[in-house]
Design an enzyme around this catalytic site. Structure first.
Site, PDB file in Angstrom:
ATOM      1  N   HIS A   1      -1.700   3.140  20.226  1.00  0.00           N
ATOM      2  CA  HIS A   1      -2.188   3.737  19.329  1.00  0.00           C
ATOM      3  C   HIS A   1      -3.479   2.785  18.615  1.00  0.00           C
ATOM      4  O   HIS A   1      -4.776   3.363  18.511  1.00  0.00           O
ATOM      5  CB  HIS A   1      -1.591   4.011  17.924  1.00  0.00           C
ATOM      6  CG  HIS A   1      -2.213   4.530  16.803  1.00  0.00           C
ATOM      7  ND1 HIS A   1      -2.560   6.106  16.734  1.00  0.00           N
ATOM      8  CD2 HIS A   1      -2.393   4.179  15.634  1.00  0.00           C
ATOM      9  CE1 HIS A   1      -3.278   6.092  15.642  1.00  0.00           C
ATOM     10  NE2 HIS A   1      -3.037   5.027  14.777  1.00  0.00           N
TER      11      HIS A   1
ATOM     12  N   HIS B   1      -7.931   3.217  18.047  1.00  0.00           N
ATOM     13  CA  HIS B   1      -8.719   2.748  17.105  1.00  0.00           C
ATOM     14  C   HIS B   1      -9.854   1.805  17.638  1.00  0.00           C
ATOM     15  O   HIS B   1     -11.066   1.842  17.170  1.00  0.00           O
ATOM     16  CB  HIS B   1      -8.198   1.849  16.037  1.00  0.00           C
ATOM     17  CG  HIS B   1      -7.196   2.665  14.944  1.00  0.00           C
ATOM     18  ND1 HIS B   1      -7.925   3.418  14.169  1.00  0.00           N
ATOM     19  CD2 HIS B   1      -5.982   3.030  14.869  1.00  0.00           C
ATOM     20  CE1 HIS B   1      -7.083   4.234  13.433  1.00  0.00           C
ATOM     21  NE2 HIS B   1      -6.201   3.770  13.772  1.00  0.00           N
TER      22      HIS B   1
ATOM     23  N   GLU C   1      -8.243   8.811  11.254  1.00  0.00           N
ATOM     24  CA  GLU C   1      -7.290   9.063  12.050  1.00  0.00           C
ATOM     25  C   GLU C   1      -7.305  10.498  12.812  1.00  0.00           C
ATOM     26  O   GLU C   1      -7.068  10.373  13.898  1.00  0.00           O
ATOM     27  CB  GLU C   1      -5.903   9.035  11.107  1.00  0.00           C
ATOM     28  CG  GLU C   1      -5.537   7.597  10.820  1.00  0.00           C
ATOM     29  CD  GLU C   1      -4.884   6.931  11.979  1.00  0.00           C
ATOM     30  OE1 GLU C   1      -4.606   7.433  12.968  1.00  0.00           O
ATOM     31  OE2 GLU C   1      -5.040   5.627  11.865  1.00  0.00           O
TER      32      GLU C   1
ATOM     33  N   SER D   1      -5.118   9.058  20.831  1.00  0.00           N
ATOM     34  CA  SER D   1      -4.152   8.339  21.349  1.00  0.00           C
ATOM     35  C   SER D   1      -2.873   9.383  21.470  1.00  0.00           C
ATOM     36  O   SER D   1      -1.537   8.902  21.686  1.00  0.00           O
ATOM     37  CB  SER D   1      -3.538   7.177  20.362  1.00  0.00           C
ATOM     38  OG  SER D   1      -3.224   7.710  19.269  1.00  0.00           O
TER      39      SER D   1
END
Length: 464
Positions: free
Chosen positions: A297, A302, A342, A361
């Site tokens: 993730h 990110h 997010e 992700s």
């Protein structure tokens, strides 16, 4: 916490819970990690003063020369529009900040005495009490280990709960993060064969979907990081290599963390263009599912976005706005983060593309959010799409165990940044703050007294 709901929703695990834990603080001492500096005092103390002057040529010049006379360094000078008193006489108000260890010092007393006949009002303004926040990059050491849960603390339904080898490995990586100090290189992790195989399984599942549904900024950065940071199917990139690349591109850096942080602590890192990142990976028995943020993730979702200047600036805007803010405003900022960093979408050539890491992700939710066909992500349902508006996103509730029913769509990353900046400027804050990248410090425009606090250990479900 998020559970695996069905085979359709695997890998839509709890992608990010850090900003959505309790932001309430209790009085207490903030302890530093071993070897970290204990910077619990502010930089050079400052005093704020309000001056009211008669409207006449040279009035301000006459006043300011006394600051020079008494060797008092001015750090801020701010004027207010001319007003008229009850007698119709014009007045100007000025706010002045200057460096001084005490408002009772001989220099300050002499200054006030000299200004008495030159001003219609000269008063010292008391310091503002605010929630504790870091003033220098080194002070991230004081909050990095205030985890709400640690990477080695697994719940009974975690795939690795009964795997002692996996639990020991998680504990080992947690220790690496806990011992990290701000001015050191990030330790390199020798990932195991099982860990690399797990990474490869996620890579294989995501690669085609990212090419189809990720925003152009992500795809450009991802390709560059394959070349410069060691991103590949067979290799898990190292945080220090990513940091070296990001700092050259946008000034961002990665910082290892052992587990989940409170909203306030996590967002404070963004103010320094620092992203708190885990170093562990999901259990190899279920490579397409994770009940918490892991390196798939963090590094796939990110990290590539932080190489884009607009996105990096956008993220830092949220972090700066959180410093010293009220618990209510920190929650609004955290919810804005959820709906953007997010799970944010943007428009490209009439199509919806993902820039949020929770989508980038997650193979199921990425398809569900962006594809114009159904079924997508294993469901016939379609989400509601709303224009990006931080004022709306900041109060928009969301689930953490299912696909998002609502996504916010920005016209571009620059549009997302501009609207976030306007929203942050409208928050009621006790001071204005700026990040100085040359000194890795936070400048504030007036004296503040930071109340030290320790966040309560409540998870989002308990505090929502």
């Amino acid at each position: 916490m998020l559970r695996a709901l069905s085979s359709r929703t695997v890998q839509r695990a709890r992608p990010f819970l850090r900003p959505f834990s309790s932001t309430v603080s209790q009085p207490g001492y903030v302890g530093a990690a071993q070897g970290a500096p204990r910077m619990t005092t502010d930089p050079v103390p400052k005093i704020s003063m309000l001056l009211e002057l008669r409207d006449k040529p040279g009035a301000l010049h006459e006043v300011l020369r006394y600051f020079w006379k008494y060797d008092l360094n001015i750090t801020r000078l701010e004027s207010r529009p001319k007003t008229l008193n009850a007698l119709g006489e014009a007045r100007f108000d000025f706010f002045v900040d200057f460096e001084s260890p005490s408002k009772n010092s001989t220099q300050v007393s002499s200054l006030l005495a000299s200004l008495e006949s030159m001003t219609t009002k000269a008063m010292i303004l008391d310091e503002k009490d605010v929630n504790w926040f870091p003033r220098h990059l080194s002070e991230l050491d004081l909050i990095a280990n205030r985890t709400l849960d640690a990477g080695a603390d697994l719940e009974s339904d975690h795939p690795g709960f009964n795997d002692q080898v996996y639990r020991d490995r998680r504990g080992e990586l947690a220790t690496v993060a806990q011992e990290y100090v701000w001015n050191e290189s990030i330790p390199r992790i020798d990932y195991t064969k099982d860990e690399v195989a797990t990474w490869a399984a996620v890579w294989d599942r995501m690669e085609g979907l990212l090419e189809k549904h990720a925003c152009s900024e992500y795809k450009s950065s991802f390709e560059a990081m394959k070349k410069h940071c060691g991103y590949s199917r067979e290799n898990i990139p190292q945080q220090q290599d990513i940091t070296d690349y990001l700092r050259d591109k946008t000034g961002f850096r990665m910082r290892p963390v052992a587990g989940l942080l409170s909203s306030r602590d996590f967002l404070a890192g963004l103010a320094f263009r620092t992203f708190f990142s885990t170093q562990y990976i999901r259990h190899h028995s279920m490579p397409l599912y994770t009940p918490e943020p892991d390196i798939c993730h963090e590094l796939l979702g990110h990290a590539p976005m932080f190489a884009d200047q607009d996105f990096a600036d956008f993220s830092q805007e949220i972090g700066l706005a959180s410093l010293g803010a009220s618990d209510e405003d920190v929650q609004k900022l955290a919810w804005c983060y959820w709906h953007s960093v997010e799970f944010g979408l943007c428009k490209e050539d009439g199509e919806y593309k993902a820039y949020g890491a929770g989508l980038l992700s997650s193979f199921g939710e990425l398809e569900y959010a962006c594809a114009d066909y159904r079924p997508a992500g294993g469901t016939e349902e379609r989400p509601e799409l709303k224009p990006w508006d931080p004022a709306v996103a900041g109060v928009q509730e969301f689930p953490i165990t299912t696909y998002q029913p609502i996504y916010f769509v920005a016209e571009s990353l620059n549009d997302a940044k501009s609207k976030m900046r306007s929203f942050c400027e409208g928050l009621k804050k006790p001071f204005l703050s700026r990040h100085n990248p040359n000194t890795d410090s936070i400048w504030v425009d007036r004296p503040v007294r930071r109340a030290v606090g320790v966040p309560e250990k409540k998870d989002f479900a308990a505090s929502a």
